[in-house]
Design a protein around this motif. Structure first.
Motif, short mmCIF file in Angstrom:
data_model
loop_
_atom_site.label_atom_id
_atom_site.label_comp_id
_atom_site.label_asym_id
_atom_site.label_seq_id
_atom_site.Cartn_x
_atom_site.Cartn_y
_atom_site.Cartn_z
N THR A 1 0.27 4.23 -0.15
CA THR A 1 -0.26 5.27 0.56
C THR A 1 0.07 5.18 2.00
OG1 THR A 1 -2.35 4.41 1.27
CG2 THR A 1 -2.48 5.62 -1.03
N ALA A 2 0.48 4.24 2.37
CA ALA A 2 0.78 4.05 3.97
C ALA A 2 2.31 4.20 3.96
CB ALA A 2 0.33 2.67 4.43
N ALA B 1 2.65 -1.50 5.79
CA ALA B 1 2.26 -1.07 4.49
C ALA B 1 2.28 -2.30 3.36
CB ALA B 1 3.34 -0.10 3.92
N ARG C 1 -8.46 8.51 -0.93
CA ARG C 1 -7.20 8.01 -0.85
C ARG C 1 -6.62 7.07 -1.75
NH1 ARG C 1 -4.86 5.58 5.09
NH2 ARG C 1 -2.95 5.06 4.34
N ASP D 1 0.93 -1.26 0.01
CA ASP D 1 -0.03 -0.07 0.04
C ASP D 1 0.89 1.28 0.08
OD1 ASP D 1 -1.62 2.15 0.56
OD2 ASP D 1 -2.98 0.83 1.81
N VAL E 1 4.74 0.50 9.48
CA VAL E 1 3.31 0.99 9.50
C VAL E 1 2.33 0.22 8.39
CG1 VAL E 1 4.17 3.44 9.42
CG2 VAL E 1 4.23 2.00 7.31
N ARG F 1 -10.58 -1.69 0.56
CA ARG F 1 -10.09 -0.43 0.83
C ARG F 1 -10.28 0.75 -0.48
NH1 ARG F 1 -3.53 -1.93 2.53
NH2 ARG F 1 -4.22 -3.38 4.16
#
Ligand code: SF4
Ligand code: SF4
Ligand code: SF4
Lengths: 414, 298
Positions: free
Chosen positions: B44-45, B194, B217, B42, B192, B210
């Motif tokens: 965005t993470a 991700a 997002r 991910d 995190v 998601r």
């Protein structure tokens, strides 16, 4: 045919100024080969993770195989079409093909990281891989070429085995070995000749399949599903020009009369073959509408135009002219253009057209890569020169035989 | 342009498939196991800490750089690709209008479902395992680098500076860990989360959810779900994947065209054998004709 020619070992002396220059180039190349063996591929080449294949694969291997096509095209003409009048070119073409493939194999060996595993494809098969097919066919075809060459060896040494001293006990067995070999080979040779042609069509085309899997990395001017066909057609088209080129070069270098009666006839066959290749190449371009890329001023478009205009269209026009086909000089020039065209095409396909998705620079061959390629070519010419002095390969006009013998030879030949 | 080329390619493949039936499809038709694992990444993470890079190096005993501080975050050259001493690298992509936060992209072998490298390898040294990973076999590899030519993601790396036994180097999905029920080193270390390791089909569901829950997002695109026939690594991002230099690939597996041609030429060896017989016949006819001519002229 008016003149009588038979293949003979040439007697001209080996060393000339040209030979010395070639020897220097060959040594220079060998030095870089040693450097590659001791320090790794990275030490002598400009290859990288971005550009895994360069000059050695593009020229030594891909172009080398294409330019050795004279072997199978002249075998097809001489043996399958059974045109006796072309037999004078079959042996020189065979020798060139044999040496050509030998050097292709050497080129592959220095390019692959683990050269001592070169035999792996014989045992470890991957039928999905175009490279596997190329590899297997080249290995078998090279063996076939050596077998096709054997009769020349037996012809040279049969009845002439005279080892001295203790080795003389080997004379009788060697002699009988040569005779058995000669007898078996003359009965079975046609099997090998046909196999050689089939193997050639297979791997000449599969060389074209190689870059298809690279998909979008290859510039659309070259990337097409008909690549294998284009590779085969261009190999067929370059076969005779290569034979003409070598023959003219050899007769000049050995002070023989160029065999224009054969070469001119060969020359007239080039135009149709080139025409077919050009038609497919342009047809493919029209169907895929890739001509739009020609309007962009890029290296690719310039190279493509050079390849087609200088390497196909111009020689095609030249081979259509009777005056060109009859003049040794112009025939030489036209043949050379076809050869350059195919060379350029392979360079374009394997090097110019290849753009890695995350390129941070370009690729240009290093001094080491160029030295090795040039060195191999020089070495090939030197070995060729040596072999035509040992074996009956190049046909020589029988100037010194009396008319009586001529007649008797002609009489018995029938 | 693209559509026409598409059409042509499909036409060629379809023609070959139609005429040759089953044989026309090699590895490209091998259905991957429905159970195969993957990693969802991910973007965005990801905060670009590069812990995964360090953990990966440590796990595979590569180079001395193993602590995060040594790796640093500054001075990262653009377009870094995996190399013999880093099987995965994290690249930074600045926000298009300069002000926003950058996107970090972790790069490694995608473990394709229909790997071009596997299809290309001359000796079959690369193979897609049932559990997902695409692995390289040092005992077979001859170092020809055709896998590198074939890979659409420019992933396999070669030890150019090794003279005697250079390797092809790429991410191995930490099979030595996953075999024992563990997760890959990069997944384990990520602070995190991700990275998510799991069954590929489940990961796609997670990704879809998601996107559904946070449409602001995420961009509605799971990279790797269909690209080149699907990959085991899947990516989510806010921006267009093109801006992050992900190659735009079609849905067809990369090896499709070349394998159809290969299998067409070799379908049960019929074409080569036919050619052989044809040439043999021609040779025989021409020889006899020549003989006949000679007899009449004499
Ligand atoms: S990303 Fe490249 S190296 Fe990895 S499996 Fe796919 S084709 Fe092979
Ligand atoms: S370099 Fe090794 S793994 Fe890659 S294609 Fe060649 S033999 Fe296969
Ligand atoms: S460890 Fe996680 S957050 Fe850090 S760079 Fe790797 S994927 Fe991104």
């Amino acid at each position: 045919m008016s003149t009588l020619t038979t293949p003979e070992p040439l007697t001209k002396k080996y060393i000339t100024p040209g030979v010395i220059i070639l020897a220097i180039l060959a040594f220079n190349g060998i030095a870089f080969v040693l450097a590659r063996l001791f320090f790794g591929i990275g030490a002598v080449t400009n290859l990288s993770d971005q550009y895994p294949w360069g000059l050695w694969i593009g020229v030594d291997v891909a172009a080398g195989v294409a330019l050795a096509a004279g072997g199978f095209t002249s075998a097809a003409l001489g043996h399958v079409m059974h045109r006796e009048d072309y037999h004078a070119i079959v042996r020189p073409a065979l020798l060139t093909a044999m040496l050509g493939y030998t050097f292709v194999a050497l080129g592959v060996m220095i390019d692959i990281g683990r050269w001592y595993y070169i035999w792996h494809p014989l045992l470890m098969w991957n039928g999905n891989s175009a490279l596997f097919e190329v590899g297997i066919c080249v290995i078998i075809y090279m063996t076939v070429l050596y077998i096709e060459f054997l009769p020349i060896v037996t012809e040279r040494f049969m009845g002439r085995v005279q080892l001295k001293g203790i080795l003389s006990i080997l004379n009788r067995p060697l002699e009988s070995l040569l005779r058995t070999l000669d007898r078996t080979l003359s009965k079975t040779m046609f099997l090998f000749i046909i196999a050689g042609i089939v193997l050639s069509t297979l791997h000449q085309s599969s060389l074209g399949t190689l870059m298809i899997i690279a998909g979008p990395k290859i510039h659309p001017l070259w990337q097409t599903p008909v690549l294998p066909l284009l590779f085969l057609l261009s190999a067929v088209a370059v076969g005779f020009p290569m034979v003409i080129f070598e023959s003219l070069l050899a007769s000049r270098s050995f002070g023989l009369k160029p065999e224009m009666h054969i070469l001119s006839k060969l020359g007239t066959m080039v135009a149709p073959l080139l025409g077919i290749y050009l038609a497919f190449k342009l047809g493919d371009m029209v169907i895929r509408e890739t001509f739009v890329y020609l309007l962009e001023p890029t290296t690719e478009s310039v190279m493509f135009i050079l390849e087609v205009a200088l390497g196909v269209v111009l020689p095609l026009r030249m081979f259509l002219s009777r005056a060109v086909v009859r003049s040794p000089l112009w025939l030489f020039v036209a043949s050379m253009l076809v050869i350059l065209g195919v060379l350029l095409n392979r360079i374009n396909n394997f090097i110019v057209a290849y753009t890695p998705p995350y390129a941070t620079g370009g690729y240009f061959p290093s001094v080491g890569e160029i030295s090795v390629t040039v060195g191999f070519v020089a070495l090939l010419v030197l070995v060729y020169r040596f072999l035509v002095k040992v074996f009956p390969i190049i046909s020589v006009e029988q100037r010194h035989t009396s008319p009586v013998t001529k007649y008797s030879i002609r009489g018995t030949a029938k | 342009m693209e559509t026409r080329r598409d059409f042509l390619r499909t036409a060629v493949v379809a023609a070959a498939t139609a005429t040759l039936g089953e044989v026309a499809l090699g590895a490209a038709s091998k259905i991957p196991s429905p159970d195969r694992r993957g990693i969802l990444c991910d973007l965005t993470a990801c905060i670009g800490c590069r812990s995964c890079e360090a953990a990966c190096r440590k796990e595979h005993g590569l180079s001395s750089v193993s602590s995060l501080s040594e790796l640093g975050r500054s001075n990262v050259p653009e377009r870094r690709r995996p190399s013999p001493d880093a099987l995965t690298v994290v690249n930074e992509y600045k926000h298009p209008n300069g002000a926003g936060s950058p996107t970090f992209v972790k790069v490694q072998c995608m473990h394709c479902d229909y790997p071009a490298c596997e299809s290309a390898c001359i000796v079959g040294a690369i193979s897609k395992k049932e559990s997902g990973p695409v692995l390289w076999d040092t005992d077979k590899c001859i170092g020809c680098r055709y896998c590198m030519v074939a890979c659409p993601f420019q992933i396999p790396s070669f030890q150019y500076d090794t003279a005697l036994k250079p390797d092809i180097v790429k991410c191995d999905f930490c099979v030595h860990r996953t075999e024992k029920g563990g997760v890959p080193a990069c997944v384990e270390i990520c602070p995190v989360e991700a990275l998510t390791y799991g069954r590929r089909s489940a990961l796609i569901e997670i990704a879809r959810k998601r996107i559904e829950n946070y449409p602001d997002r995420y961009r509605d695109h799971v990279y790797g779900e269909f690209e080149a026939g699907g990959t085991s690594y899947l990516y989510l991002a806010k921006t267009d994947f093109k801006e992050l230099e992900f190659p735009s690939l079609k849905r067809e597996p990369m090896p499709g065209t070349s394998e159809s041609i290969q299998h067409g030429i070799f379908a049960y060896f019929v074409p080569p054998i036919s050619l052989y017989s044809l040439l043999g016949g021609l040779m025989w006819i021409n020889k006899n004709r020549q003989k006949a001519e000679e007899e009449t002229t004499e």
